[in-house]
Design an enzyme around this catalytic site. Structure first.
Site, PDB file in Angstrom:
ATOM      1  N   ASP A 101     -51.797  37.838  71.072  1.00  0.00           N
ATOM      2  CA  ASP A 101     -52.100  38.831  72.108  1.00  0.00           C
ATOM      3  C   ASP A 101     -53.594  38.821  72.417  1.00  0.00           C
ATOM      4  O   ASP A 101     -54.407  38.373  71.601  1.00  0.00           O
ATOM      5  CB  ASP A 101     -51.708  40.233  71.633  1.00  0.00           C
ATOM      6  CG  ASP A 101     -50.221  40.349  71.368  1.00  0.00           C
ATOM      7  OD1 ASP A 101     -49.455  39.572  71.960  1.00  0.00           O
ATOM      8  OD2 ASP A 101     -49.843  41.227  70.570  1.00  0.00           O
ATOM      9  N   VAL A 102     -53.932  39.419  73.553  1.00  0.00           N
ATOM     10  CA  VAL A 102     -55.338  39.426  73.984  1.00  0.00           C
ATOM     11  C   VAL A 102     -56.247  40.077  72.939  1.00  0.00           C
ATOM     12  O   VAL A 102     -57.377  39.622  72.704  1.00  0.00           O
ATOM     13  CB  VAL A 102     -55.465  40.085  75.383  1.00  0.00           C
ATOM     14  CG1 VAL A 102     -55.068  41.546  75.365  1.00  0.00           C
ATOM     15  CG2 VAL A 102     -56.848  39.944  75.951  1.00  0.00           C
TER      16      VAL A 102
END
Ligand code: URA
Length: 230
Positions: A101-102
């Protein structure tokens, strides 16, 4: 592999240029001129462009330390792609093996070898991805058994595969999983009514993250082989 792809991966021509060369009738497979861009090239075939024998570039295997606020995508979107950190050629041939994920930091493997990636991402290959997890609320040690047994994630019919949970303290744990469902770690802790506030992948299989944030290195031959099927 398709003929146009073979030419891209063995020359510095892009897809359009490779297709133009094929259609111009100057590409041979085993001494036969082939004008079909979709023709299949098999392992024992010889491909010639203008009578020059072509060789595929060797596969590349990269370990990268992903910083937060970067995305595991080949293109920049709301955040920069982690490919901005790689100062090497033919970036478009590479893919990420198991996205983060970011906001997740840590170890990302990158390659152009699709068969190899398979050994890492497919749950049946049992390759353990190890995450350091910080939680918003304290966690009881009974969670060890729950992770081992399997958890029911929202929207999923099946329990998660057995996972190994180790406590650092009551809000920080290390979790080893062999699956890679969308937001898997965050959803596993959400299933217990907790919330992940920091997530960091520190190892994949027997390879541990050993470069600084934003840095990368090629895997050694032994590391590459450690992910290959026996
Ligand atoms: N699980 C998650 O929830 N996020 C990640 O980035 C990786 C695993």
């Amino acid at each position: 592999m398709r003929l146009d792809k073979f030419i891209c991966k063995s020359t510095n021509l892009n897809k359009e240029q490779a297709q133009a060369q094929i259609q111009a009738g100057i590409v041979k497979i085993n001494n036969d001129i082939v004008c079909d861009i979709k023709a299949q090239v098999h392992a024992n075939n010889q491909v010639r462009l203008d009578n020059r024998l072509l060789y595929l570039r060797p596969f590349r295997y990269i370990l990268f330390h992903k910083p937060a606020n970067t995305i595991c995508s080949n293109l920049d979107e709301n955040y920069p792609s982690l490919f901005n950190f790689l100062d090497i050629e033919y970036l478009d041939e590479l893919h990420i093996v198991g996205r983060l994920d970011v906001d997740t930091t840590g170890m990302v493997l990158i390659t152009d070898d699709g068969h190899w990636s398979f050994n890492i991402t497919r749950p049946e290959k049992q390759c353990v991805k190890e995450y350091r997890v910080s939680l918003s609320q304290t966690l009881d040690e009974s969670a060890i058994e729950q992770f081992k047994y399997g958890l029911k994630l929202q929207g999923e019919a099946e329990l998660t595969l057995p996972a190994r949970l180790t406590f650092i303290d009551d809000k920080n744990v290390v979790l080893g999983i062999t699956q890679g469902k969308f937001h898997q770690v965050k959803r596993m802790f959400a299933a217990l009514g907790n919330r992940v506030v920091r997530l960091h992948r520190q190892a994949i299989g027997s390879v541990t993250l050993d470069v600084a944030e934003g840095q990368w290195r090629y895997l050694t031959e032994a590391e590459v082989a450690s992910f290959s099927a026996p």
